[in-house]
Write an enzyme that holds these catalytic residues in place. Structure first.
Site, PDB file in Angstrom:
ATOM      1  N   TYR A   1    -104.411 -15.759  55.413  1.00  0.00           N
ATOM      2  CA  TYR A   1    -104.058 -14.357  55.166  1.00  0.00           C
ATOM      3  C   TYR A   1    -104.848 -13.807  53.969  1.00  0.00           C
ATOM      4  O   TYR A   1    -105.419 -12.714  54.033  1.00  0.00           O
ATOM      5  CB  TYR A   1    -102.545 -14.187  54.932  1.00  0.00           C
ATOM      6  CG  TYR A   1    -102.203 -12.746  54.614  1.00  0.00           C
ATOM      7  CD1 TYR A   1    -102.208 -11.774  55.622  1.00  0.00           C
ATOM      8  CD2 TYR A   1    -101.951 -12.334  53.300  1.00  0.00           C
ATOM      9  CE1 TYR A   1    -101.956 -10.434  55.329  1.00  0.00           C
ATOM     10  CE2 TYR A   1    -101.701 -10.997  53.000  1.00  0.00           C
ATOM     11  CZ  TYR A   1    -101.695 -10.059  54.017  1.00  0.00           C
ATOM     12  OH  TYR A   1    -101.469  -8.735  53.723  1.00  0.00           O
TER      13      TYR A   1
ATOM     14  N   ARG B   1     -91.437  -7.330  52.861  1.00  0.00           N
ATOM     15  CA  ARG B   1     -92.662  -8.109  53.086  1.00  0.00           C
ATOM     16  C   ARG B   1     -92.526  -9.477  52.441  1.00  0.00           C
ATOM     17  O   ARG B   1     -92.053  -9.584  51.324  1.00  0.00           O
ATOM     18  CB  ARG B   1     -93.862  -7.430  52.431  1.00  0.00           C
ATOM     19  CG  ARG B   1     -93.937  -5.993  52.698  1.00  0.00           C
ATOM     20  CD  ARG B   1     -94.969  -5.348  51.791  1.00  0.00           C
ATOM     21  NE  ARG B   1     -95.328  -4.096  52.376  1.00  0.00           N
ATOM     22  CZ  ARG B   1     -96.098  -3.988  53.432  1.00  0.00           C
ATOM     23  NH1 ARG B   1     -96.653  -5.049  53.970  1.00  0.00           N
ATOM     24  NH2 ARG B   1     -96.342  -2.814  53.954  1.00  0.00           N
TER      25      ARG B   1
ATOM     26  N   PHE C   1    -117.902  -6.143  36.609  1.00  0.00           N
ATOM     27  CA  PHE C   1    -117.098  -5.794  37.785  1.00  0.00           C
ATOM     28  C   PHE C   1    -116.393  -7.030  38.355  1.00  0.00           C
ATOM     29  O   PHE C   1    -115.222  -6.948  38.756  1.00  0.00           O
ATOM     30  CB  PHE C   1    -118.018  -5.161  38.854  1.00  0.00           C
ATOM     31  CG  PHE C   1    -117.382  -4.993  40.194  1.00  0.00           C
ATOM     32  CD1 PHE C   1    -116.519  -3.936  40.448  1.00  0.00           C
ATOM     33  CD2 PHE C   1    -117.641  -5.901  41.218  1.00  0.00           C
ATOM     34  CE1 PHE C   1    -115.920  -3.787  41.694  1.00  0.00           C
ATOM     35  CE2 PHE C   1    -117.051  -5.755  42.466  1.00  0.00           C
ATOM     36  CZ  PHE C   1    -116.187  -4.698  42.700  1.00  0.00           C
TER      37      PHE C   1
ATOM     38  N   ARG D   1     -97.179 -12.269  41.667  1.00  0.00           N
ATOM     39  CA  ARG D   1     -96.591 -11.287  40.749  1.00  0.00           C
ATOM     40  C   ARG D   1     -95.698 -10.282  41.479  1.00  0.00           C
ATOM     41  O   ARG D   1     -94.673  -9.837  40.957  1.00  0.00           O
ATOM     42  CB  ARG D   1     -97.706 -10.547  40.007  1.00  0.00           C
ATOM     43  CG  ARG D   1     -97.200  -9.603  38.943  1.00  0.00           C
ATOM     44  CD  ARG D   1     -98.190  -8.509  38.635  1.00  0.00           C
ATOM     45  NE  ARG D   1     -98.548  -7.762  39.829  1.00  0.00           N
ATOM     46  CZ  ARG D   1     -99.578  -6.941  39.922  1.00  0.00           C
ATOM     47  NH1 ARG D   1    -100.372  -6.771  38.905  1.00  0.00           N
ATOM     48  NH2 ARG D   1     -99.819  -6.297  41.044  1.00  0.00           N
TER      49      ARG D   1
HETATM   50  C1  PS7 Z   1    -114.143  -3.175  47.617  1.00  0.00           C
HETATM   51  C2  PS7 Z   1    -113.770  -3.355  45.117  1.00  0.00           C
HETATM   52  C3  PS7 Z   1    -115.919  -9.686  43.099  1.00  0.00           C
HETATM   53  C4  PS7 Z   1    -116.837 -11.551  44.595  1.00  0.00           C
HETATM   54  C5  PS7 Z   1    -108.104  -1.960  48.965  1.00  0.00           C
HETATM   55  C6  PS7 Z   1    -112.087  -7.330  44.645  1.00  0.00           C
HETATM   56  C7  PS7 Z   1    -104.890  -4.723  49.107  1.00  0.00           C
HETATM   57  C8  PS7 Z   1    -106.238  -7.929  45.259  1.00  0.00           C
HETATM   58  O1  PS7 Z   1    -102.027  -3.285  47.622  1.00  0.00           O
HETATM   59  O2  PS7 Z   1    -104.569  -2.600  44.707  1.00  0.00           O
HETATM   60  O3  PS7 Z   1    -101.523  -2.587  45.270  1.00  0.00           O
HETATM   61  O4  PS7 Z   1    -100.773  -4.829  46.117  1.00  0.00           O
HETATM   62  O5  PS7 Z   1    -103.503  -4.345  43.267  1.00  0.00           O
HETATM   63  C9  PS7 Z   1    -111.905  -3.693  46.640  1.00  0.00           C
HETATM   64  C10 PS7 Z   1    -114.495 -10.929  44.750  1.00  0.00           C
HETATM   65  C11 PS7 Z   1    -108.668  -4.248  49.731  1.00  0.00           C
HETATM   66  C12 PS7 Z   1    -110.556  -8.606  46.111  1.00  0.00           C
HETATM   67  C13 PS7 Z   1    -106.538  -6.523  48.679  1.00  0.00           C
HETATM   68  C14 PS7 Z   1    -111.170  -3.663  47.926  1.00  0.00           C
HETATM   69  C15 PS7 Z   1    -113.286 -10.148  44.491  1.00  0.00           C
HETATM   70  C16 PS7 Z   1    -107.703  -4.172  50.849  1.00  0.00           C
HETATM   71  C17 PS7 Z   1    -109.440  -7.660  45.883  1.00  0.00           C
HETATM   72  C18 PS7 Z   1    -109.733  -3.404  47.632  1.00  0.00           C
HETATM   73  C19 PS7 Z   1    -112.803  -9.501  45.783  1.00  0.00           C
HETATM   74  C20 PS7 Z   1    -106.723  -5.350  50.868  1.00  0.00           C
HETATM   75  C21 PS7 Z   1    -106.488  -4.761  45.604  1.00  0.00           C
HETATM   76  C22 PS7 Z   1    -108.230  -7.994  46.733  1.00  0.00           C
HETATM   77  O6  PS7 Z   1    -105.310  -5.055  44.819  1.00  0.00           O
HETATM   78  O7  PS7 Z   1    -103.173  -4.385  45.768  1.00  0.00           O
HETATM   79  C23 PS7 Z   1    -113.208  -3.425  46.481  1.00  0.00           C
HETATM   80  C24 PS7 Z   1    -115.688 -10.715  44.160  1.00  0.00           C
HETATM   81  C25 PS7 Z   1    -108.839  -3.241  48.828  1.00  0.00           C
HETATM   82  C26 PS7 Z   1    -111.752  -8.475  45.534  1.00  0.00           C
HETATM   83  C27 PS7 Z   1    -106.035  -5.571  49.520  1.00  0.00           C
HETATM   84  C28 PS7 Z   1    -106.237  -6.530  47.259  1.00  0.00           C
HETATM   85  C29 PS7 Z   1    -107.043  -5.808  46.381  1.00  0.00           C
HETATM   86  C30 PS7 Z   1    -106.981  -7.213  46.331  1.00  0.00           C
HETATM   87  P1  PS7 Z   1    -101.806  -3.717  46.220  1.00  0.00           P
HETATM   88  P2  PS7 Z   1    -104.133  -4.017  44.583  1.00  0.00           P
HETATM   89 MN    MN Z   2    -101.370  -4.563  52.248  1.00  0.00          MN
END
Ligand code: PS7
Ligand code: MN
Ligand code: MN
Ligand code: MN
Ligand code: MN
Ligand code: MN
Length: 344
Positions: free
Chosen positions: A145, A202, A262, A192
């Site tokens: 997941y 969920r 980043f 968290r």
């Molecule tokens: C494309 C920057 C840097 C190699 C919307 C960044 C939700 C933790 O929903 O908003 O509020 O609980 O706190 C981000 C690896 C993904 C993983 C995943 C895309 C790091 C849709 C972030 C963000 C890879 C699914 C947002 C994974 O947390 O969650 C970009 C390298 C989105 C990264 C979701 C979660 C991100 C997450 P919520 P948050």
């Molecule tokens: Mn989600």
């Protein structure tokens, strides 16, 4: 952190950066500080995935309709009209104004568009697998997941870094390391958000873990089960910490300062979050966060590999120091903390 000159942006791109600021506390500033065309590509990548996650999170959309909407999203990147007006989520603006986002998507270089489209499709398919029976049973499921919702983000981002030439080919090619970067963030988020997620119906904590300590995951909310709840919490934190060695290796390959920041800032915030959650019963009654001052300090500090290593080191040491004698996972916790201490 240097922010771009807003006056040079087209009205739709400016709107996209406004959506970014409106929907993300954690990524807005590090994305805006990225170099060159990477900044726009990653801003759009974020907004497209934010739209997909807003669909996933919206419990008011019937599952069948939701599945169709999610599975079609990657195709609708090329449909200038497509939008969705019936979401109830806080971030619904990205669905309501999706044409602004998709227009800017279509302005990106093909190499970026292809990565974003492919990852959107694969993430949607993966999320849909977990929609109906939202149950995450084994640790294998948990990793799967988290791969769909975050590992794939890491893989896509890494391919974009390499495509931009700001980073070496190896960064985009080494998928297991990119996957670990995402898993570390996602597992921390899931750990968290125990209370917030359970209150919305969920369940992302793996049954293989919680069933050792309770009959139902919901039972951790009861004060009478607090000791067992904290043991399970510590068990999951110990599992998440196993991604840290990969994260350090990934960060060590980065050459561009804006890409480093980043990538590194969310990772050090994650280990900080795990440290404040570790052995902390408050996780089951409120939202446990880093203190504002701690978070700001880390965002300023984590700008070199050595500085990031020191932060990983200090939080691993802090966890090891407070690991309780009677915690059933204590030995495993100390073992992974020692591994991190040796690497840093
Ligand atoms: C494309 C920057 C840097 C190699 C919307 C960044 C939700 C933790 O929903 O908003 O509020 O609980 O706190 C981000 C690896 C993904 C993983 C995943 C895309 C790091 C849709 C972030 C963000 C890879 C699914 C947002 C994974 O947390 O969650 C970009 C390298 C989105 C990264 C979701 C979660 C991100 C997450 P919520 P948050
Ligand atoms: Mn989600
Ligand atoms: Mn969020
Ligand atoms: Mn979400
Ligand atoms: Mn949420
Ligand atoms: Mn969450």
């Amino acid at each position: 952190v240097q922010i771009q000159d807003w006056t040079k942006l087209s009205p739709t791109l400016k709107r996209c950066y406004q959506f970014l600021v409106m929907t993300s506390r954690s990524f807005a500033s590090v994305i805006q500080a990225l170099d060159g065309e990477l900044r726009d590509a990653i801003c759009i990548f974020y907004l497209v995935l934010r739209a997909l996650d807003t669909l996933e999170d919206d419990m008011t959309i019937p599952v069948e309709e939701k599945t169709a909407l999610m599975k079609e999203l990657h195709e609708n990147l090329y449909n200038p009209e497509w939008k969705y007006r019936r979401s109830q989520e806080v971030d619904k603006i990205v669905l309501e104004e999706f044409p602004v986002i998709s227009a800017e998507f279509r302005n990106l270089d093909k190499s970026y568009r292809d990565v974003i489209q492919e990852i959107t499709k694969r993430m949607a398919d993966g999320m849909c697998k977990y929609l109906d029976c939202a149950d995450v049973n084994s640790f294998e499921d948990w990793n799967e997941y988290c791969h769909y919702v975050a590992g794939l983000v890491g893989i896509g981002l890494s391919r974009i870094f390499s495509a931009s030439k700001l980073e070496d080919e190896i960064v985009g090619e080494d998928e297991p390391l990119s996957n670990s970067m995402g898993l570390f963030l996602q597992k921390t988020n899931i750990i968290r958000d125990y209370l917030a997620d359970i209150q919305e119906g969920r369940k992302f904590w793996p049954k293989e873990a919680w069933s050792k300590f309770a009959k139902r995951l919901e039972d951790f909310q009861d004060a009478s089960n607090r000791d067992e709840a904290v043991r399970c919490l510590n068990f999951l934190i110990t599992n998440a910490l196993h991604h840290v060695p990969d994260a350090i290796k990934y960060l060590s390959r980065l050459r561009n300062q804006s890409v480093f920041n980043f990538c590194a800032i969310p990772q050090v915030m994650a280990i900080g979050t795990l440290a404040v959650c570790y052995n902390n019963p408050d996780v089951f009654t409120t939202v446990v966060k880093l203190r504002k001052g701690q978070a700001v300090y880390m965002m300023k500090r984590a700008v070199s590999l050595n500085a990031a290593k020191i932060i990983f080191h200090d939080f691993a040491a802090e966890i090891a120091k407070i690991a309780p004698k009677n915690d059933p996972t204590k030995d495993k916790t100390l073992q992974i903390c020692e591994t991190i201490l040796m690497l840093t």
